[in-house]
Scaffold this motif. Structure first.
Motif, PDB file in Angstrom:
ATOM      1  N   LYS A 109      29.198  17.581  -1.800  1.00 48.83           N
ATOM      2  CA  LYS A 109      28.876  16.232  -2.942  1.00 48.83           C
ATOM      3  C   LYS A 109      30.525  15.154  -2.428  1.00 48.83           C
ATOM      4  N   ILE A 110      29.799  14.024  -1.533  1.00 46.29           N
ATOM      5  CA  ILE A 110      30.563  13.377  -1.035  1.00 46.29           C
ATOM      6  C   ILE A 110      31.540  12.661  -2.519  1.00 46.29           C
ATOM      7  N   ASP A 111      31.239  12.326  -3.626  1.00 47.40           N
ATOM      8  CA  ASP A 111      32.200  11.416  -4.844  1.00 47.40           C
ATOM      9  C   ASP A 111      33.046  12.133  -5.042  1.00 47.40           C
ATOM     10  N   VAL A 112      32.332  14.197  -5.371  1.00 48.60           N
ATOM     11  CA  VAL A 112      33.155  14.718  -5.683  1.00 48.60           C
ATOM     12  C   VAL A 112      34.687  15.402  -4.495  1.00 48.60           C
ATOM     13  N   LEU A 113      34.058  15.185  -2.970  1.00 46.83           N
ATOM     14  CA  LEU A 113      35.416  15.395  -2.420  1.00 46.83           C
ATOM     15  C   LEU A 113      36.030  14.395  -2.521  1.00 46.83           C
ATOM     16  N   ARG A 114      35.731  12.583  -2.432  1.00 47.90           N
ATOM     17  CA  ARG A 114      36.448  11.705  -2.654  1.00 47.90           C
ATOM     18  C   ARG A 114      37.613  12.077  -3.920  1.00 47.90           C
ATOM     19  N   ASP A 115      36.964  12.231  -4.414  1.00 47.10           N
ATOM     20  CA  ASP A 115      37.724  12.891  -6.541  1.00 47.10           C
ATOM     21  C   ASP A 115      38.863  13.757  -5.907  1.00 47.10           C
ATOM     22  N   CYS A 116      38.869  14.794  -5.421  1.00 49.66           N
ATOM     23  CA  CYS A 116      39.248  15.209  -5.129  1.00 49.66           C
ATOM     24  C   CYS A 116      40.230  15.200  -3.849  1.00 49.66           C
ATOM     25  N   ILE A 117      40.083  13.972  -3.405  1.00 51.08           N
ATOM     26  CA  ILE A 117      41.113  13.809  -2.515  1.00 51.08           C
ATOM     27  C   ILE A 117      42.036  13.171  -2.848  1.00 51.08           C
ATOM     28  N   ILE A 118      41.646  11.926  -3.289  1.00 51.53           N
ATOM     29  CA  ILE A 118      42.226  11.192  -4.462  1.00 51.53           C
ATOM     30  C   ILE A 118      43.419  11.983  -5.708  1.00 51.53           C
ATOM     31  N   THR A 119      42.462  13.057  -6.145  1.00 58.71           N
ATOM     32  CA  THR A 119      43.927  13.700  -6.778  1.00 58.71           C
ATOM     33  C   THR A 119      45.372  13.941  -5.958  1.00 58.71           C
ATOM     34  N   GLY A 120      44.534  14.031  -4.816  1.00 61.14           N
ATOM     35  CA  GLY A 120      45.740  15.350  -4.543  1.00 61.14           C
ATOM     36  C   GLY A 120      46.543  14.116  -3.694  1.00 61.14           C
ATOM     37  N   ILE A 121      46.306  12.429  -3.027  1.00 57.75           N
ATOM     38  CA  ILE A 121      47.537  12.194  -2.420  1.00 57.75           C
ATOM     39  C   ILE A 121      48.145  11.480  -4.173  1.00 57.75           C
ATOM     40  N   VAL A 122      47.662  11.366  -5.024  1.00 55.94           N
ATOM     41  CA  VAL A 122      48.021  11.053  -6.420  1.00 55.94           C
ATOM     42  C   VAL A 122      49.172  11.806  -6.461  1.00 55.94           C
ATOM     43  N   LYS A 165      43.048  18.326   5.907  1.00 56.20           N
ATOM     44  CA  LYS A 165      42.068  18.571   6.487  1.00 56.20           C
ATOM     45  C   LYS A 165      40.313  18.070   5.590  1.00 56.20           C
ATOM     46  N   LEU A 166      40.682  17.945   4.231  1.00 51.08           N
ATOM     47  CA  LEU A 166      39.938  17.774   3.178  1.00 51.08           C
ATOM     48  C   LEU A 166      39.204  16.120   3.787  1.00 51.08           C
ATOM     49  N   ILE A 167      40.904  15.340   3.962  1.00 50.93           N
ATOM     50  CA  ILE A 167      41.075  13.579   4.197  1.00 50.93           C
ATOM     51  C   ILE A 167      39.861  13.416   5.576  1.00 50.93           C
ATOM     52  N   THR A 168      39.872  14.578   7.436  1.00 52.15           N
ATOM     53  CA  THR A 168      39.441  14.103   8.092  1.00 52.15           C
ATOM     54  C   THR A 168      38.100  15.011   7.384  1.00 52.15           C
ATOM     55  N   LEU A 169      37.489  15.689   6.915  1.00 51.62           N
ATOM     56  CA  LEU A 169      36.512  15.713   6.587  1.00 51.62           C
ATOM     57  C   LEU A 169      35.529  14.583   6.160  1.00 51.62           C
ATOM     58  N   TYR A 170      36.137  13.972   5.209  1.00 50.75           N
ATOM     59  CA  TYR A 170      35.610  12.782   4.373  1.00 50.75           C
ATOM     60  C   TYR A 170      35.515  11.988   5.389  1.00 50.75           C
ATOM     61  N   LYS A 171      36.536  11.719   6.123  1.00 52.24           N
ATOM     62  CA  LYS A 171      36.080  10.484   7.274  1.00 52.24           C
ATOM     63  C   LYS A 171      34.847  10.676   8.062  1.00 52.24           C
ATOM     64  N   TYR A 172      34.881  11.916   8.494  1.00 48.43           N
ATOM     65  CA  TYR A 172      34.229  11.941   9.123  1.00 48.43           C
ATOM     66  C   TYR A 172      32.720  12.381   8.421  1.00 48.43           C
ATOM     67  N   LEU A 173      32.734  12.506   7.748  1.00 47.78           N
ATOM     68  CA  LEU A 173      31.099  12.415   6.580  1.00 47.78           C
ATOM     69  C   LEU A 173      30.836  11.366   6.353  1.00 47.78           C
ATOM     70  N   GLU A 174      31.455  10.262   5.686  1.00 47.26           N
ATOM     71  CA  GLU A 174      32.042   8.928   5.386  1.00 47.26           C
ATOM     72  C   GLU A 174      31.998   7.823   6.541  1.00 47.26           C
TER      73      GLU A 174
END
Length: 551
Positions: A241-254, A311-320
């Motif tokens: 779920k792209i929204d959940v993956l995005r939430d995970c990445i934002i939390t990691g960056i913060v 790795k998660l950001i790389t996946l997110y950029k690819y999917l989006e």
């Protein structure tokens, strides 16, 4: 005095107290208090089998915890008699939140202590509470109770700030910046459990780190062939779920970078950089835009991020299909609302199943941790690990060294760090806060994969099983097991030997730090945390064995 006249006197006295107390709040604050929905019962996370598992929120609160019968007399106690209904309701809410984030064992002292603080205030604002903190610090005849009230007031201040309680009082600026100006009370007994600058609890930090690591190991495993990578990406596209993956990445960056929401809103796809790539691993960094104009640098701040987050950001950029000139995250929502939503959602998803179930049944609410708190947690963590003011100012994007110097000044003394690392606190041994570890099992009943690891130069193999679905453990096996959701400790395991090995490693590291003059060794805090998790496992096993003997 007759019974009737006594009743009239009590009612009049209560009415006068209520009228006086209601003036503490603005009309907006009264509405905020009226909107509070207290649960009918509260799950006590650290309760043992001999404690009350739930606290029923009646007029007066009575419960058994840590071998003691606790009582908070909100309706009939003298400490609360002259407080208005609004004040009592707010205090009940704060006590509930305190229990969630700390322990029910001291909730009665918290409620009574802050009730006394209530009576000394003319208004409830950030300014008045900060002034109260200063008053408690400089008090000439300050005692242990005053020290406790200082930290209770500090907790209330931070909790109400997170809930936007002070919106109508006109207080501006970042609260944590203001708190850096407040001196700390000198108290030799103030140790691990009352660390003022531990803005984000260790348990929450571990939960986030483990969660991001597990997500990366599942979504971004190391695959050798191009065919295997293509097949895995097709599978991920269907399930993620792209929204959940995005939430995970934002939390990691913060969490890792301490970025403000406005900075996250300004990030572009090109701000994510792959520094190195080889067979041994990959290194990633983020170019964090400044939230404010800086006098120290004019470029974006380059901050390294862990491989799992990269790795998660790389996946997110690819999917989006995010290009270098595209915004990294959607710009539809306000940045702060997007970040707060992401943090809140991921803390629930990273939580153990027991907590998720309690949230679903309205028996528990996930504590609120804002991006600002994570940001200050980064500053304090850097100071604790010996970073200079220039390094802290650079990472956090400060325009000068003033705030960074205060982070460094607020760190505990070396004696406190030594006590935290080596102290075998008997109270902590009896805590059963094992929300981040799997169920106990006897070694003869476990048929799955077993854990083996070298700790302190010794091989430890009879400690527990692992039910992680992947073949490769994403953590440091043995050290990372204690405190992992997928680890099932053996009730007949050799945990005492593992604990001794952890102490040996800590002792060796302490000698290295002393010989090199390194006050804040970066590995020390991680070893101490893992050691504490072993102690929790041992305590839990002893409690279960004691119960079985009684039965």
């Amino acid at each position: 005095m007759t019974k009737t006249s006594h009743s009239i006197y009590s009612i009049n006295n209560l009415t006068q107290g209520s009228q006086q107390d209601d003036s503490l709040f603005t009309s907006e604050q009264v509405k905020w208090i009226n909107s509070i929905e207290l649960p009918q019962r509260l799950l006590l996370l650290s309760a043992t089998e001999f404690d009350d598992q739930f606290l029923t929120l009646t007029s007066d609160w009575r419960y058994r915890f840590s071998g003691e019968n606790k009582v908070i007399l909100f309706a009939s106690g003298k400490n609360f008699a002259d407080l208005s209904p609004s004040s009592v309701k707010l205090l009940k809410y704060l006590t509930v939140e305190y229990i969630k984030e700390n322990s029910a064992s001291s909730a009665n002292r918290f409620a009574e202590g802050f009730a006394r603080v209530f009576r000394d205030l003319a208004a409830i604002s950030r300014e008045s509470l900060v002034a109260k903190l200063r008053e408690l610090v400089v008090k000439v005849d300050r005692n242990h109770s005053d020290n406790n009230n200082f930290y209770y007031t500090l907790y209330v201040l931070r909790k109400l700030e997170r809930g936007d309680f002070f919106k109508s009082t006109g207080d501006k600026g970042d609260l944590e910046d203001l708190l850096l100006e407040v001196p700390r009370p000198r108290n030799g007994n103030w140790g691990r459990y009352q660390n003022l600058d531990l803005v984000i609890p260790d348990e929450v930090s571990l939960m986030i780190e483990n969660g991001i690591q597990l997500w990366a190991s599942k979504l971004c495993p190391k695959l050798e062939t191009k065919e295997a990578k293509t097949k895995h990406l097709e599978k991920v596209k269907k399930v993620v779920k792209i929204d959940v993956l995005r939430d995970c990445i934002i939390t990691g960056i913060v969490y890792y970078v301490g970025a403000r929401p406005v900075q996250i809103g300004k990030m572009a796809g090109g701000d994510y950089v792959v520094d190195t790539m080889n067979e041994h691993g990959m290194r990633y960094s983020l170019l964090v835009p400044y939230a404010k104009k800086s006098k120290l640098t004019i470029d974006r701040v380059r901050v390294a991020v862990p491989e799992e987050l990269g790795k998660l950001i790389t996946l997110y950029k690819y999917l989006e299909q995010v290009g270098n000139d595209d915004p990294l995250f959607p710009t539809k929502l306000a940045s702060r609302a997007m970040v707060d939503k992401s943090i809140k959602g991921m803390l629930l998803k990273f939580s153990p199943k027991e907590i998720q179930e309690a949230v679903k049944n309205d028996g528990y609410k996930i504590p609120v941790y804002t991006a600002s708190l994570f940001r200050h947690n980064v500053g304090h963590s850097m100071a604790m690990n010996g970073s200079s003011a220039a390094e802290i100012a650079y990472i956090l994007g400060h325009s000068n060294f003033v705030v960074a110097d205060k982070y460094i000044a607020a760190t505990p003394e070396m004696a406190d760090i030594r006590e935290m690392a080596l102290g075998r606190n008997p109270v902590f041994k009896n805590m059963i806060a094992l929300a981040l570890t799997g169920n106990l099992v006897h070694s003869t009943e476990w048929k799955g994969r077993r854990v083996a690891a070298s700790i302190g130069g010794k091989l430890h193999h009879h400690i527990g099983g692992c039910n992680y679905e992947e073949n490769i453990c994403p953590f440091s096996q043995g050290r990372g097991c204690y405190g992992c959701l997928y680890f099932l400790p053996f009730t007949d395991g050799k945990h005492e030997e593992a604990l001794d090995s952890f102490f040996e490693e800590i002792d060796e590291l302490r000698h290295v730090a002393d010989d090199t003059g390194q006050v804040h060794h970066p590995v020390m805090s991680e070893l101490v945390r893992r050691k504490d998790h072993v102690i929790q496992v041992i305590a839990r096993i002893k409690m279960v064995q004691a119960k079985e003997e009684i039965e």
